[in-house]
Motif scaffolding. Structure first.
Motif, PDB file in Angstrom:
ATOM      1  N   LEU A  96      10.451   8.252  12.366  1.00  0.00           N
ATOM      2  CA  LEU A  96       9.845   8.032  13.681  1.00  0.00           C
ATOM      3  C   LEU A  96       8.982   6.781  13.733  1.00  0.00           C
ATOM      4  CD1 LEU A  96       8.794  11.701  14.543  1.00  0.00           C
ATOM      5  CD2 LEU A  96      10.769  10.436  15.408  1.00  0.00           C
ATOM      6  N   HIS A  97       8.718   6.192  12.579  1.00  0.00           N
ATOM      7  CA  HIS A  97       7.801   5.062  12.524  1.00  0.00           C
ATOM      8  C   HIS A  97       8.378   3.870  11.765  1.00  0.00           C
ATOM      9  CE1 HIS A  97       5.008   8.086  13.923  1.00  0.00           C
ATOM     10  NE2 HIS A  97       5.273   8.813  12.846  1.00  0.00           N
ATOM     11  N   ALA A  98       9.651   3.946  11.393  1.00  0.00           N
ATOM     12  CA  ALA A  98      10.269   2.902  10.570  1.00  0.00           C
ATOM     13  C   ALA A  98      11.123   1.977  11.421  1.00  0.00           C
ATOM     14  CB  ALA A  98      11.118   3.535   9.468  1.00  0.00           C
ATOM     15  N   GLU A  99      11.223   0.747  10.966  1.00  0.00           N
ATOM     16  CA  GLU A  99      12.140  -0.213  11.581  1.00  0.00           C
ATOM     17  C   GLU A  99      13.519  -0.174  10.918  1.00  0.00           C
ATOM     18  OE1 GLU A  99       8.064  -1.348  12.501  1.00  0.00           O
ATOM     19  OE2 GLU A  99       9.039  -1.081  10.551  1.00  0.00           O
ATOM     20  N   TRP A 100      13.556   0.351   9.680  1.00  0.00           N
ATOM     21  CA  TRP A 100      14.800   0.386   8.908  1.00  0.00           C
ATOM     22  C   TRP A 100      14.968   1.747   8.265  1.00  0.00           C
ATOM     23  CZ3 TRP A 100      18.243  -3.755   8.658  1.00  0.00           C
ATOM     24  CH2 TRP A 100      17.792  -4.941   9.245  1.00  0.00           C
ATOM     25  N   MET A 101      16.201   2.047   7.910  1.00  0.00           N
ATOM     26  CA  MET A 101      16.537   3.329   7.291  1.00  0.00           C
ATOM     27  C   MET A 101      17.479   3.086   6.115  1.00  0.00           C
ATOM     28  SD  MET A 101      17.056   6.721   7.191  1.00  0.00           S
ATOM     29  CE  MET A 101      18.373   7.790   6.568  1.00  0.00           C
ATOM     30  N   HIS A 111      26.418   4.457  -2.451  1.00  0.00           N
ATOM     31  CA  HIS A 111      25.632   3.250  -2.184  1.00  0.00           C
ATOM     32  C   HIS A 111      24.463   3.590  -1.259  1.00  0.00           C
ATOM     33  CE1 HIS A 111      29.281   1.282  -3.616  1.00  0.00           C
ATOM     34  NE2 HIS A 111      28.701   0.098  -3.548  1.00  0.00           N
ATOM     35  N   PHE A 112      23.402   2.820  -1.389  1.00  0.00           N
ATOM     36  CA  PHE A 112      22.412   2.782  -0.327  1.00  0.00           C
ATOM     37  C   PHE A 112      22.983   1.933   0.808  1.00  0.00           C
ATOM     38  CE2 PHE A 112      19.354   3.524  -3.829  1.00  0.00           C
ATOM     39  CZ  PHE A 112      18.630   4.567  -3.282  1.00  0.00           C
ATOM     40  N   ALA A 113      22.849   2.435   2.030  1.00  0.00           N
ATOM     41  CA  ALA A 113      23.197   1.644   3.207  1.00  0.00           C
ATOM     42  C   ALA A 113      21.912   1.388   3.980  1.00  0.00           C
ATOM     43  CB  ALA A 113      24.199   2.387   4.085  1.00  0.00           C
ATOM     44  N   LEU A 114      21.587   0.132   4.180  1.00  0.00           N
ATOM     45  CA  LEU A 114      20.363  -0.261   4.862  1.00  0.00           C
ATOM     46  C   LEU A 114      20.689  -0.585   6.310  1.00  0.00           C
ATOM     47  CD1 LEU A 114      17.334  -0.923   4.605  1.00  0.00           C
ATOM     48  CD2 LEU A 114      17.996  -3.236   3.886  1.00  0.00           C
ATOM     49  N   VAL A 151      28.064   2.737  13.003  1.00  0.00           N
ATOM     50  CA  VAL A 151      27.127   1.628  12.769  1.00  0.00           C
ATOM     51  C   VAL A 151      27.718   0.704  11.711  1.00  0.00           C
ATOM     52  CG1 VAL A 151      24.840   1.012  11.899  1.00  0.00           C
ATOM     53  CG2 VAL A 151      25.110   2.969  13.442  1.00  0.00           C
ATOM     54  N   PHE A 152      27.796  -0.575  12.021  1.00  0.00           N
ATOM     55  CA  PHE A 152      28.300  -1.559  11.055  1.00  0.00           C
ATOM     56  C   PHE A 152      27.198  -1.930  10.077  1.00  0.00           C
ATOM     57  CE2 PHE A 152      28.729  -6.094   9.829  1.00  0.00           C
ATOM     58  CZ  PHE A 152      29.873  -5.969   9.036  1.00  0.00           C
ATOM     59  N   VAL A 153      27.536  -1.858   8.780  1.00  0.00           N
ATOM     60  CA  VAL A 153      26.591  -2.241   7.725  1.00  0.00           C
ATOM     61  C   VAL A 153      27.230  -3.385   6.940  1.00  0.00           C
ATOM     62  CG1 VAL A 153      25.257  -1.486   5.725  1.00  0.00           C
ATOM     63  CG2 VAL A 153      25.773   0.141   7.564  1.00  0.00           C
ATOM     64  N   PRO A 154      26.676  -4.595   7.030  1.00  0.00           N
ATOM     65  CA  PRO A 154      27.257  -5.719   6.281  1.00  0.00           C
ATOM     66  C   PRO A 154      27.129  -5.516   4.777  1.00  0.00           C
ATOM     67  CG  PRO A 154      25.159  -6.341   7.248  1.00  0.00           C
ATOM     68  CD  PRO A 154      25.489  -4.978   7.797  1.00  0.00           C
ATOM     69  N   ARG A 155      27.974  -6.183   4.027  1.00  0.00           N
ATOM     70  CA  ARG A 155      28.041  -5.981   2.582  1.00  0.00           C
ATOM     71  C   ARG A 155      26.700  -6.253   1.893  1.00  0.00           C
ATOM     72  NH1 ARG A 155      31.795  -4.679  -0.571  1.00  0.00           N
ATOM     73  NH2 ARG A 155      33.313  -4.860   1.125  1.00  0.00           N
ATOM     74  N   HIS A 156      25.947  -7.230   2.379  1.00  0.00           N
ATOM     75  CA  HIS A 156      24.687  -7.544   1.690  1.00  0.00           C
ATOM     76  C   HIS A 156      23.636  -6.460   1.892  1.00  0.00           C
ATOM     77  CE1 HIS A 156      23.658  -9.140   5.751  1.00  0.00           C
ATOM     78  NE2 HIS A 156      22.408  -8.883   5.387  1.00  0.00           N
ATOM     79  N   ARG A 157      23.912  -5.496   2.777  1.00  0.00           N
ATOM     80  CA  ARG A 157      22.998  -4.374   2.963  1.00  0.00           C
ATOM     81  C   ARG A 157      23.571  -3.073   2.394  1.00  0.00           C
ATOM     82  NH1 ARG A 157      22.059  -3.631   8.339  1.00  0.00           N
ATOM     83  NH2 ARG A 157      22.393  -5.611   9.387  1.00  0.00           N
ATOM     84  N   LEU A 158      24.446  -3.225   1.416  1.00  0.00           N
ATOM     85  CA  LEU A 158      24.962  -2.106   0.631  1.00  0.00           C
ATOM     86  C   LEU A 158      24.584  -2.333  -0.831  1.00  0.00           C
ATOM     87  CD1 LEU A 158      28.538  -1.831   2.171  1.00  0.00           C
ATOM     88  CD2 LEU A 158      26.678  -0.185   2.496  1.00  0.00           C
ATOM     89  N   LEU A 159      24.045  -1.311  -1.465  1.00  0.00           N
ATOM     90  CA  LEU A 159      23.594  -1.449  -2.855  1.00  0.00           C
ATOM     91  C   LEU A 159      24.018  -0.223  -3.650  1.00  0.00           C
ATOM     92  CD1 LEU A 159      21.820  -3.256  -4.767  1.00  0.00           C
ATOM     93  CD2 LEU A 159      19.924  -1.725  -4.195  1.00  0.00           C
ATOM     94  N   PRO A 160      24.719  -0.399  -4.792  1.00  0.00           N
ATOM     95  CA  PRO A 160      25.108   0.763  -5.600  1.00  0.00           C
ATOM     96  C   PRO A 160      23.900   1.611  -5.984  1.00  0.00           C
ATOM     97  CG  PRO A 160      26.265  -1.195  -6.339  1.00  0.00           C
ATOM     98  CD  PRO A 160      25.242  -1.659  -5.333  1.00  0.00           C
ATOM     99  N   TYR A 161      24.054   2.916  -5.849  1.00  0.00           N
ATOM    100  CA  TYR A 161      22.954   3.867  -6.013  1.00  0.00           C
ATOM    101  C   TYR A 161      22.606   4.135  -7.475  1.00  0.00           C
ATOM    102  CZ  TYR A 161      20.783   8.579  -5.831  1.00  0.00           C
ATOM    103  OH  TYR A 161      19.971   9.669  -5.991  1.00  0.00           O
ATOM    104  N   LEU A 162      23.605   4.454  -8.297  1.00  0.00           N
ATOM    105  CA  LEU A 162      23.307   4.883  -9.664  1.00  0.00           C
ATOM    106  C   LEU A 162      22.619   3.813 -10.502  1.00  0.00           C
ATOM    107  CD1 LEU A 162      26.318   7.157 -10.671  1.00  0.00           C
ATOM    108  CD2 LEU A 162      24.006   7.808  -9.970  1.00  0.00           C
TER     109      LEU A 162
END
Length: 402
Positions: free
Chosen positions: A153-158, A174-177, A207-218
């Motif tokens: 409720l208070h964030a600009e990003w998720m 992956h983390f999706a930002l 929602v489109f997530v560009p590749r630079h906003r994807l990060l492997p989780y493990l």
């Protein structure tokens, strides 16, 4: 500041300054805590105060206007905030953990978040990954839901987990930002405690997530990110530890606030059905107060021990082994259990009027009882994880959160 600070970085507040800022907000947060509980979200004045004090940029990189503080600072700030309002301490901890994860993304993603706003906040969910993913040019299209999204409720990003294919073989988490303005929030947080966290469900609809906003989780989870993210980031090996710090800080702060309230009221509260002049004169009250104080102080010292180990490994660029990681998760769990036990003692000592809706003790009791049962602390998993590590077996066979 920590040993890794570079002389060329801008001056940032030290731990004492940041903890002092948090302590200065305590009375304001205490006054607003009932409103947060009723509205099931933090009041905007609370968010403005925390942000204005710089307490939402603790783990943001210094080169982008943040403080890149150590884990001990995050803990002590969360404790001070939790003394005023448990939900506020919880949100501060989660948002800073979310910003920590963003600090591990490629530089382009970090610039997306902070280039124009060093106070930008990131909600973070480590739950089940979303699987409705469509490949797209230079990224993916995501559809799914993430419940229990504290801070949404208070964030600009998720930052949410998604399951995608990076090529041949098994799909990887992956983390999706994603920017919150492209997401919706479903009002699903109707809980007995930590109501002010507004930990609702975040929903993505194509929602489109560009590749630079994807990060492997493990690799992030396991501290194996050399070559994946900025090797100069001192906390690249500490996700599990950093994620729990703000949560336990909030719970410790709440327990301490309850202790102070009960002790301050003792000299003018009667002991029903007795000849004692007041509660302070009762030996049994004194015993309960002493037991609660010892539990809360033990919890605080355990929290400090966890953060000091995280900070030591970060400064030395050492990846903690599985026993150390499992120990931190176990000890974080023990911190919350001690605080919950202390609350039970304190409310019993105070008397049944502690449960009146007008009494702040019942709100803190609800907050600590819910917060201490977060999935990261519950179901006996931390104990199993640590025990397995202690006998030389792989704790990740039970849980990846090690």
């Amino acid at each position: 500041m920590a040993d890794y600070e570079d002389a060329t970085t801008p001056s940032v507040p030290d731990r004492a300054e940041l903890v002092g800022r948090a302590a200065a907000l305590r009375d304001q947060l205490w006054e607003a805590a009932d409103e947060a509980d009723r509205q099931r979200r933090l009041p905007e004045k609370t968010i403005a105060a925390l942000t204005g004090a710089g307490l939402m940029r603790l783990m943001t990189p210094r080169r982008l206007g943040g403080y890149q503080a150590d884990a001990r600072t995050v803990l002590e700030v969360a404790i001070e905030i939790g003394r005023g309002c448990c939900s506020s301490g919880w949100i501060t901890g989660v948002v800073n953990a979310g910003n920590f994860v963003v600090s591990l993304f490629p530089e382009q993603a970090q610039n997306d978040v902070w280039k124009d706003n060093p106070d930008a906040r990131t909600a973070l969910v480590l739950g089940r990954p979303v699987t409705d993913i469509e490949p797209a040019a230079d990224g993916v299209v995501v559809t799914g839901r993430w419940p229990y999204a504290s801070g949404c409720l208070h964030a600009e990003w998720m930052g949410g987990l998604v399951l995608i294919s990076d090529g041949p073989g098994k799909p990887l988490v992956h983390f999706a930002l994603m920017p919150m303005e492209e997401l919706t929030v479903e009002d699903s947080w109707h809980f007995a405690g930590m109501r002010g966290t507004g930990s609702n469900t975040v929903v993505a609809d194509r929602v489109f997530v560009p590749r630079h906003r994807l990060l492997p989780y493990l690799p992030v989870l396991h501290g194996e990110t050399d070559g994946v993210v900025d090797p100069g980031n001192p906390y690249r090996n500490s996700l599990t530890g950093v994620f729990s710090i703000g949560l336990i800080g909030s719970v410790i702060g709440g327990a301490d606030a309850a202790f102070r309230y009960v002790r301050e009221q003792a000299s003018h509260r009667p002991v029903a059905g007795s000849t004692y002049a007041n509660q302070a004169a009762s030996p049994m009250f004194q015993v309960d107060l002493a037991e609660a104080a010892a539990k809360i102080e033990t919890a605080r010292l355990l929290g400090v021990s966890i953060t000091d180990r995280i900070d030591h490994c970060a400064a030395a660029s050492v990846n903690p082994d599985l026993v150390a990681r499992a120990r931190s998760r176990m000890e974080s769990t023990h911190v919350t259990q001690l605080c919950r036990e202390a609350l039970d003692l304190l409310l019993t000592a105070y008397g049944s009027s502690a449960f009146a809706e007008s009494n702040p003790l019942q709100r803190i009791w609800r907050d600590v009882n819910v917060g201490s049962r977060h999935a990261g602390f519950g179901m006996g998993i931390p104990q199993q994880v640590y025990g397995r590590a202690l006998v030389g077996q792989n704790p990740r066979d039970i849980s990846l959160l090690v």
